[in-house]
Design an enzyme around this catalytic site. Structure first.
Site, PDB file in Angstrom:
ATOM      1  N   GLU A   1      -3.277   2.112  -7.457  1.00 40.04           N
ATOM      2  CA  GLU A   1      -3.630   3.201  -6.543  1.00 40.04           C
ATOM      3  C   GLU A   1      -2.575   4.303  -6.665  1.00 40.04           C
ATOM      4  O   GLU A   1      -1.557   4.266  -5.960  1.00 40.04           O
ATOM      5  CB  GLU A   1      -3.616   2.707  -5.091  1.00 40.04           C
ATOM      6  CG  GLU A   1      -4.725   1.784  -4.712  1.00 40.04           C
ATOM      7  CD  GLU A   1      -5.121   1.970  -3.245  1.00 40.04           C
ATOM      8  OE1 GLU A   1      -6.317   1.952  -2.968  1.00 40.04           O
ATOM      9  OE2 GLU A   1      -4.239   2.146  -2.386  1.00 40.04           O
TER      10      GLU A   1
ATOM     11  N   HIS B   1       0.843  -1.199   0.000  1.00 40.14           N
ATOM     12  CA  HIS B   1       0.000   0.000   0.000  1.00 40.14           C
ATOM     13  C   HIS B   1       0.883   1.255   0.000  1.00 40.14           C
ATOM     14  O   HIS B   1       1.920   1.292   0.664  1.00 40.14           O
ATOM     15  CB  HIS B   1      -0.934   0.006   1.209  1.00 40.14           C
ATOM     16  CG  HIS B   1      -2.021   1.027   1.059  1.00 40.14           C
ATOM     17  ND1 HIS B   1      -1.819   2.351   1.333  1.00 40.14           N
ATOM     18  CD2 HIS B   1      -3.291   0.912   0.601  1.00 40.14           C
ATOM     19  CE1 HIS B   1      -2.942   3.011   1.057  1.00 40.14           C
ATOM     20  NE2 HIS B   1      -3.849   2.164   0.627  1.00 40.14           N
TER      21      HIS B   1
HETATM   22  P1  13P Z   1      -9.326   6.645  -0.180  1.00 37.30           P
HETATM   23  O1  13P Z   1     -10.503   5.941  -0.819  1.00 37.30           O
HETATM   24  O2  13P Z   1      -9.635   7.160   1.171  1.00 37.30           O
HETATM   25  O3  13P Z   1      -8.721   7.673  -1.099  1.00 37.30           O
HETATM   26  O4  13P Z   1      -8.217   5.539   0.036  1.00 37.30           O
HETATM   27  C1  13P Z   1      -7.819   4.774  -1.036  1.00 37.30           C
HETATM   28  C2  13P Z   1      -6.924   3.715  -0.540  1.00 37.30           C
HETATM   29  O5  13P Z   1      -5.786   3.975  -0.221  1.00 37.30           O
HETATM   30  C3  13P Z   1      -7.480   2.363  -0.420  1.00 37.30           C
HETATM   31  O6  13P Z   1      -6.484   1.438  -0.143  1.00 37.30           O
END
Ligand code: 13P
Length: 250
Positions: A164, A94
């Site tokens: 992400e 992450h």
């Molecule tokens: P948000 O949806 O709060 O932007 O977070 C995304 C995330 O990092 C999910 O792992």
């Protein structure tokens, strides 16, 4: 293929009581959703609470895992402990962990460790900025290649990848990605997977989008961007919003 929607609660909520309410609300949302696979990833101390609720369509995941099988590693949690708590998945790589110093090498060790104990890694990749020269593509390519090093072909069916972009996640996000940005990255990641493995594996690996997903933009990624699912942070903490995201997919 059923869409995968992951609820990443991050460092929330602050009490068991609130966590129980959130589990209950999220489990209720899962009823009558044949085509969605929901994975709830609470903080470690709340994993046990999911045992109070039963629903075959809701899965449990952790937000991280140690890279060793167990032993003298203060603060770490092993894959075996996670599976004993009922978890089938764990998020690795992450962006918020990478910011704290997690490297591709460590993430790779965690992935191999999870697979050894039959847990499925949800591997997060994503650049911290988009440059006009397109260097973000080779950056993500490096993440995918390094994190999947020595993962056997036969194990690839257990891997989920989430794109992400760092600039789109969490409270400091500047904006969400566009469906075109997601689609470009999805195709690119599949090409990288195809180069390492083969076209069949590239075709079947699920690629999720994560970063400021909300009820208003959820369908743009899944319908427009052809995402295989979503990784939701903030809006997974409110069953109303999370339910609206699930509704947007149907
Ligand atoms: P948000 O949806 O709060 O932007 O977070 C995304 C995330 O990092 C999910 O792992």
């Amino acid at each position: 293929m059923a869409k995968i929607v992951v609820a990443n609660w991050k460092e929330n909520p602050q009490s068991q009581k609130e966590a129980e309410v959130l589990f209950k609300g999220t489990f209720l949302l899962a009823k009558f959703r044949e085509n969605t696979r929901i994975i709830i990833c609470p903080p470690f101390p709340y994993l046990y609470l999911s045992g109070k609720f039963k629903n075959k369509k809701v899965f449990l995941g952790a937000q991280n895992v140690g890279k060793e099988e167990g032993g003298s590693y203060t603060g770490e949690v092993s894959p075996k402990m996670l599976s004993d708590m009922g978890a089938d998945f764990a998020i690795v790589g992450h962006g918020e962990e990478r910011l704290l110093g997690e490297t591709n090498e460590i993430i790779n060790a965690k992935i191999l460790n999870l697979l050894k104990f039959k847990l499925s890694p949800i591997l997060c990749v994503g650049e911290s900025e988009r440059d006009k020269e397109g260097n973000y593509l080779s950056f993500v390519e490096g993440q995918v290649k390094d994190c999947l090093l020595a993962v056997p072909k036969a194990q690839m069916k257990n891997i989920i990848i989430a794109y992400e972009p760092i600039w789109a996640i969490g409270a400091n996000a500047t904006r969400e990605a566009t469906k075109e940005e997601f689609m470009e990255m999805k195709i690119f990641i599949k090409k990288v997977i195809s180069d390492i493995y083969d076209g069949k594996i590239a075709h079947s690996i699920p690629i999720l989008y994560g970063g400021s997903v909300n009820p208003a933009n959820a369908s743009q990624f899944v319908d427009g961007g052809k995402a295989d699912g979503l990784l939701v942070g903030r809006d997974s903490l409110d069953p109303k919003k999370f339910g609206a995201i699930l509704n947007a997919l149907n």
